[in-house]
Design a protein around this motif. Structure first.
Motif, PDB file in Angstrom:
ATOM      1  N   GLY A 172       0.850  -1.194   0.000  1.00  0.00           N
ATOM      2  CA  GLY A 172       0.000   0.000   0.000  1.00  0.00           C
ATOM      3  C   GLY A 172       0.878   1.235   0.000  1.00  0.00           C
ATOM      4  N   THR A 173       0.647   2.135   0.945  1.00  0.00           N
ATOM      5  CA  THR A 173       1.479   3.331   1.060  1.00  0.00           C
ATOM      6  C   THR A 173       2.765   2.974   1.789  1.00  0.00           C
ATOM      7  N   THR A 174       3.891   3.253   1.162  1.00  0.00           N
ATOM      8  CA  THR A 174       5.190   2.927   1.755  1.00  0.00           C
ATOM      9  C   THR A 174       6.254   3.892   1.251  1.00  0.00           C
ATOM     10  N   ARG A 175       7.422   3.870   1.883  1.00  0.00           N
ATOM     11  CA  ARG A 175       8.491   4.815   1.545  1.00  0.00           C
ATOM     12  C   ARG A 175       9.119   4.475   0.188  1.00  0.00           C
ATOM     13  N   GLY A 215      15.322   5.043  -1.268  1.00  0.00           N
ATOM     14  CA  GLY A 215      16.297   6.074  -1.626  1.00  0.00           C
ATOM     15  C   GLY A 215      15.855   7.473  -1.263  1.00  0.00           C
ATOM     16  N   THR A 216      14.646   7.598  -0.650  1.00  0.00           N
ATOM     17  CA  THR A 216      14.133   8.911  -0.221  1.00  0.00           C
ATOM     18  C   THR A 216      13.465   8.735   1.150  1.00  0.00           C
ATOM     19  N   ASP A 217      13.001   9.847   1.710  1.00  0.00           N
ATOM     20  CA  ASP A 217      12.212   9.811   2.948  1.00  0.00           C
ATOM     21  C   ASP A 217      10.732  10.058   2.668  1.00  0.00           C
ATOM     22  N   VAL A 218      10.364  10.004   1.384  1.00  0.00           N
ATOM     23  CA  VAL A 218       8.996  10.318   0.959  1.00  0.00           C
ATOM     24  C   VAL A 218       8.154   9.051   0.920  1.00  0.00           C
ATOM     25  N   PRO A 256       7.135   6.995  -7.237  1.00  0.00           N
ATOM     26  CA  PRO A 256       6.953   8.440  -7.431  1.00  0.00           C
ATOM     27  C   PRO A 256       5.635   8.737  -8.135  1.00  0.00           C
ATOM     28  N   LEU A 257       5.002   9.831  -7.762  1.00  0.00           N
ATOM     29  CA  LEU A 257       3.699  10.162  -8.338  1.00  0.00           C
ATOM     30  C   LEU A 257       3.782  10.451  -9.834  1.00  0.00           C
ATOM     31  N   ASP A 258       4.928  10.988 -10.309  1.00  0.00           N
ATOM     32  CA  ASP A 258       5.040  11.286 -11.740  1.00  0.00           C
ATOM     33  C   ASP A 258       5.068  10.000 -12.572  1.00  0.00           C
ATOM     34  N   LEU A 259       5.633   8.903 -12.013  1.00  0.00           N
ATOM     35  CA  LEU A 259       5.599   7.617 -12.716  1.00  0.00           C
ATOM     36  C   LEU A 259       4.214   6.992 -12.618  1.00  0.00           C
ATOM     37  N   LEU A 260       3.605   7.050 -11.423  1.00  0.00           N
ATOM     38  CA  LEU A 260       2.256   6.487 -11.245  1.00  0.00           C
ATOM     39  C   LEU A 260       1.264   7.115 -12.225  1.00  0.00           C
ATOM     40  N   ASP A 261       1.470   8.397 -12.513  1.00  0.00           N
ATOM     41  CA  ASP A 261       0.587   9.125 -13.417  1.00  0.00           C
ATOM     42  C   ASP A 261       0.661   8.587 -14.847  1.00  0.00           C
ATOM     43  N   ARG A 262       1.765   7.897 -15.187  1.00  0.00           N
ATOM     44  CA  ARG A 262       1.948   7.356 -16.539  1.00  0.00           C
ATOM     45  C   ARG A 262       1.461   5.904 -16.648  1.00  0.00           C
ATOM     46  N   LEU A 263       1.056   5.310 -15.532  1.00  0.00           N
ATOM     47  CA  LEU A 263       0.712   3.894 -15.518  1.00  0.00           C
ATOM     48  C   LEU A 263      -0.794   3.664 -15.520  1.00  0.00           C
TER      49      LEU A 263
END
Length: 452
Positions: free
Chosen positions: A331-334, A337-340, A347-354
């Motif tokens: 589900g929601t997880t880090r 390589g980041t703290d996000v 990343p949301l920009d990749l999710l937006d392309r899927l």
């Protein structure tokens, strides 16, 4: 020259985990059947996957990918295999677990580049000598792996091929046995084997052949039984991946020093890839070859890091790119390589392309059908009460646990001198092999005895 002999006897068969899947099980109107092409249930997910296949065929998936999201054991990998099968029998399907890119030997970008090139095929036409016919008998000899003695792999295959005019019994070595095992070839399939390279191609099911497995009515396209001799010259269409061509050219350009050092370097230079690309473009321009974008399936995609996601985002936009299919059960997880924190650790920009396709837990009846199909694939005969017992375990514990008990139950049945697995065999196997819930309870009960 591939070593193929005409001979006599051998042993048991072994089936790969998704060898029975031949498509998405969609009818003429584009609606999924409850059970077809080796798939059961997941009707919405299969319909969504079929729509994706139509978009791919129309060339409308440029810059996009697919994300399969669902709990463990809900058929995400099976769905990816079904997409590849729908695109064509020779469509390259390359699977990669996200953890595989973190290697001490090769850079992440090199692992990903190789994976992408393994997922792009080149269909080449040429005349070759082949063995062609319907499979009348097949036995795969299983042996322990030389690398890992606890793993069994196909070592040799004995196969009887027949045409309308003759029959021949052949035996072949490990590479051909492995291909036959991976493709799930069985009685009633029409195949051909390249006599020189040993490449195996499955054409489909023979029309009207008696003795073929029939658990799935839509288990593949029907073809006529070949005529003429089993061994013949045939105009073939072979499919190679760009990675195959890269490796061939890289091996040809090895220096003597590299040969004596056993060529431990596994990275391929960009010069080699440029030469391969130029060679492929030349064949395509001459009309002797065509390019086939395949499927790159990355499982446990939440384990990829931010750099890898960036690389894949760029790869989606490339002119020559495979169909990228990611799968995750998080589900929601880090984001690694980041703290996000982000949905599915991406990343949301990749999710937006899927295009996101969700899978759901199977119902009890669907689990029963899946277990029955898997038992047939493994040549395990279950009495009805044994199938009911496994179905109950699938609903109470997990479907994977129930399927894992199939072969241990068969061993117990054989120990008792029976060919049919009974409910008692399943119960005994369940006592010997714990499920996750019992394992967790065991840890809690004996927590004070475990090392901290």
């Amino acid at each position: 020259m591939a070593e193929i002999k005409e001979i006599r006897r051998v042993e048991t068969e072994r089936a790969s985990i998704h060898s029975h899947i031949t498509g998405l099980g969609i009818d003429e109107s584009g609606k999924p059947k409850p059970k077809a092409d080796g798939l059961v249930g997941q009707l919405e997910a299969r319909e969504a996957a079929w729509i994706v296949v139509q978009l791919i065929r129309q060339g409308k998936m440029a810059g996009k990918g697919i994300l399969l999201v669902g709990p463990p054991g809900t058929g995400k990998t099976a769905l990816a295999v079904g997409i590849a099968k729908e695109l064509g029998e020779d469509t390259p399907f390359n699977t990669l677990n996200a953890s595989e890119i973190y290697s001490v030997d090769i850079k992440k970008t090199e692992v990903l580049t190789q994976a992408l090139r393994k997922s792009i095929g080149v269909r080449v036409r040429q005349r070759r000598m082949v063995y062609e016919g319907v499979v009348k008998e097949i036995r795969v000899k299983i042996a322990r792996s030389k690398v890992n003695p606890y793993v069994q792999i196909p070592r040799e295959v004995e196969i009887k091929l027949g045409t309308t005019e003759e029959e021949r019994t052949l035996t072949a070595g490990e590479s051909i046995a492995e291909q036959i095992n991976k493709m799930g070839i069985r009685k009633g399939d029409v195949i051909w084997i390249d006599a020189e390279t040993g490449n195996v191609v499955k054409m489909g099911k023979a029309k009207g052949f008696e003795g073929a497995k029939t658990y799935d009515i839509e288990a593949g396209k029907l073809v006529d039984i070949p005529s003429g001799p089993v061994k013949k010259e045939k105009e073939l269409t072979n499919t190679f991946t760009l990675y195959d061509l890269d490796m061939t050219l890289a091996a040809q350009s090895l220096s003597i020093t590299a040969i004596f050092s056993l060529w431990s370097e596994r990275e391929i230079s960009q010069d080699v890839r440029k030469q391969v690309d130029a060679y492929v473009k030349d064949m395509i321009s001459k009309g002797s070859a065509e390019l086939i974008p395949g499927v790159l399936f990355i499982d446990d995609a939440h384990m990829l890091d931010i750099e890898t996601f960036s690389f894949l985002t760029k790869a989606l936009e490339a002119e020559l790119a495979p169909i990228l299919v990611l799968a995750t059960n998080r589900g929601t997880t880090r984001i690694r390589g980041t703290d996000v924190e982000s949905p599915h650790g991406m990343p949301l920009d990749l999710l937006d392309r899927l295009l996101i396709i969700t899978t759901r837990p199977y119902t009890k009846e669907e689990s029963k059908d899946i277990i029955a199909i898997r038992a047939e694939e493994l040549d395990i005969e279950l009495e009805p009460m044994a199938l009911d017992e496994l179905t109950n375990m699938a609903s109470e514990e997990s479907l994977r646990y129930a399927i894992q008990l199939l072969e241990p139950s068969q061993v117990l049945a054989r120990k008792a001198g029976r060919a049919v697995v009974k409910a008692d065999d399943v119960k005994e196997a369940s006592k010997l092999f714990s499920d996750v819930k019992r394992s967790v309870k065991y840890v809690k009960d004996y927590e004070n005895l475990f090392l901290k």
